[in-house]
Enzyme design. Sequence first.
Site, PDB file in Angstrom:
ATOM      1  N   ASP A 127       0.862  -1.175   0.000  1.00 37.78           N
ATOM      2  CA  ASP A 127       0.000   0.000   0.000  1.00 37.78           C
ATOM      3  C   ASP A 127       0.906   1.235   0.000  1.00 37.78           C
ATOM      4  O   ASP A 127       1.529   1.561   1.012  1.00 37.78           O
ATOM      5  CB  ASP A 127      -0.876  -0.064   1.266  1.00 37.78           C
ATOM      6  CG  ASP A 127      -1.645   1.213   1.518  1.00 37.78           C
ATOM      7  OD1 ASP A 127      -1.440   2.201   0.793  1.00 37.78           O
ATOM      8  OD2 ASP A 127      -2.460   1.227   2.461  1.00 37.78           O
ATOM      9  N   CYS A 173      -8.543   5.585  10.603  1.00 41.88           N
ATOM     10  CA  CYS A 173      -8.747   4.293   9.933  1.00 41.88           C
ATOM     11  C   CYS A 173      -7.706   3.275  10.372  1.00 41.88           C
ATOM     12  O   CYS A 173      -7.235   2.452   9.565  1.00 41.88           O
ATOM     13  CB  CYS A 173      -8.746   4.424   8.410  1.00 41.88           C
ATOM     14  SG  CYS A 173     -10.041   5.481   7.816  1.00 41.88           S
TER      15      CYS A 173
HETATM   16  N1  PMP Z   1      -3.806   3.283   2.921  1.00 37.52           N
HETATM   17  C1  PMP Z   1      -3.221   4.305   3.545  1.00 37.52           C
HETATM   18  C2  PMP Z   1      -1.879   4.097   4.179  1.00 37.52           C
HETATM   19  C3  PMP Z   1      -3.873   5.537   3.604  1.00 37.52           C
HETATM   20  O1  PMP Z   1      -3.302   6.554   4.240  1.00 37.52           O
HETATM   21  C4  PMP Z   1      -5.135   5.681   2.988  1.00 37.52           C
HETATM   22  C5  PMP Z   1      -5.893   6.992   3.051  1.00 37.52           C
HETATM   23  N2  PMP Z   1      -5.965   7.560   4.312  1.00 37.52           N
HETATM   24  C6  PMP Z   1      -5.689   4.586   2.334  1.00 37.52           C
HETATM   25  C7  PMP Z   1      -4.998   3.405   2.321  1.00 37.52           C
HETATM   26  C8  PMP Z   1      -7.017   4.670   1.647  1.00 37.52           C
HETATM   27  O2  PMP Z   1      -6.917   5.510   0.550  1.00 37.52           O
HETATM   28  P1  PMP Z   1      -8.222   5.921  -0.277  1.00 37.52           P
HETATM   29  O3  PMP Z   1      -9.206   6.427   0.729  1.00 37.52           O
HETATM   30  O4  PMP Z   1      -7.732   6.989  -1.195  1.00 37.52           O
HETATM   31  O5  PMP Z   1      -8.698   4.715  -0.982  1.00 37.52           O
END
Ligand code: PMP
Length: 408
Positions: free
Chosen positions: A199, A365
Amino acid sequence: MTIDWTNVREDFPILKRKINDQSLIYFDNAATTQKPKQVIDAITNYYQNYNANVYRGVHTLSGEATQVYEDVREKVSKFIGAKQKEEIIFTRGTTSSLNYLAKSLASKIKAGDEILLTYMEHHSNIIPWQQLAKEKNANLVYVQLTNDGKIDIEDYRKKLNTRTKIVAFTHVSNILGTINPVQEMTKIANEKGAIVIVDGAQAVPHFEVNVQALDVDFYVFSGHKMLGPTGIGVLYGKMQWLEAIEPAEFGGEMIEFVQEYKSTWAAIPKKFEAGTPNISGAIGLGAAIDYLNTLGMKNIKAYEDSLFKYLYESLLDIDGLKIYGPDDLCERSGVISFNLDDIHPHDLSTALDLEGIAIRAGHHCGQLLMRQLNVVATSRISLYFYNTKKEINQTIQALRNAKEFFNG
Ligand code: PMP
């Protein structure tokens, strides 16, 4: 090239905004970044001058839109050092890329297999795998973190075994800022025959990423965290892997021949892009990459590192402020989470907002990580290259004011 980083701010119309009568200080870049006028103009130009669907017609407008859309694929491919542009699949973002992979890789997973994650993953790199594990009766295994917020490599080695089919981890933690040793972790996982998915949502915007050097199997990221618009993201996969997996979404443009009861698929990458894609989003992402390339990712990294050091040392100076994550700044990117005394992060964020300062408060999150840190929430400042030391000074003062106010 010497860059006047203050001048760069002129490209970002939103930075002129007042919030609560104060000049906006935007420190929530890990959530999303602001957009330069070059990106906004590229999107407007598409809608005003060559709006058409891609691949669908032989008329001039469709040809122009298709050409620019494909040029962006090439730009993305070069930007992350892919071997060929066909290895770049456009998605809606990191979350959508990871969900896509979890569905596409389902056929490779059977009961008893293991999927290895870490305790610093964003929910979007946990839930798709939970769903897959549930569906297949596979097991999720989590790698522990060290006390200073790094992946415990010994634990990682220990937990990798011949049952491990997928290893998914973040390049940079959106909470701790930790930069993980992707190359080393990939090598260890590949030796056990596991597929490596990284990621890169918090990495690609901030420093040079070369997927071939990292040697990862899949790498995903979002356009909106790197000056681009929302709703566009990337799923990079090594060609041998893209050839080995099935599409997970079906419909127009991803087919070759359609018969009543079966169909064949278009060539990669179209096989993985069903339906009308986010054309304007891709065009905006292309303009964002041009912008980043003009500044140079090495320059961006060097400037952000110097800003971050200043921020980190200034925060350390505040009594009662606890910082999470590595002490060694070389192992960090521009994200910092902290708590100040017993002040709830939401209260702190509200106090700062009154002074025009946007920081993030909450679990970001990352509920699993919050539990590891033994907190319910943190405050988070995340930088980008349009931030300044002056903004940091104002924020430090605002934090001191808040401390005085709440502790009365
Ligand atoms: N992975 C990481 C490490 C993130 O920081 C984020 C966004 N906060 C995401 C995944 C998800 O990204 P998106 O909401 O653009 O799909």
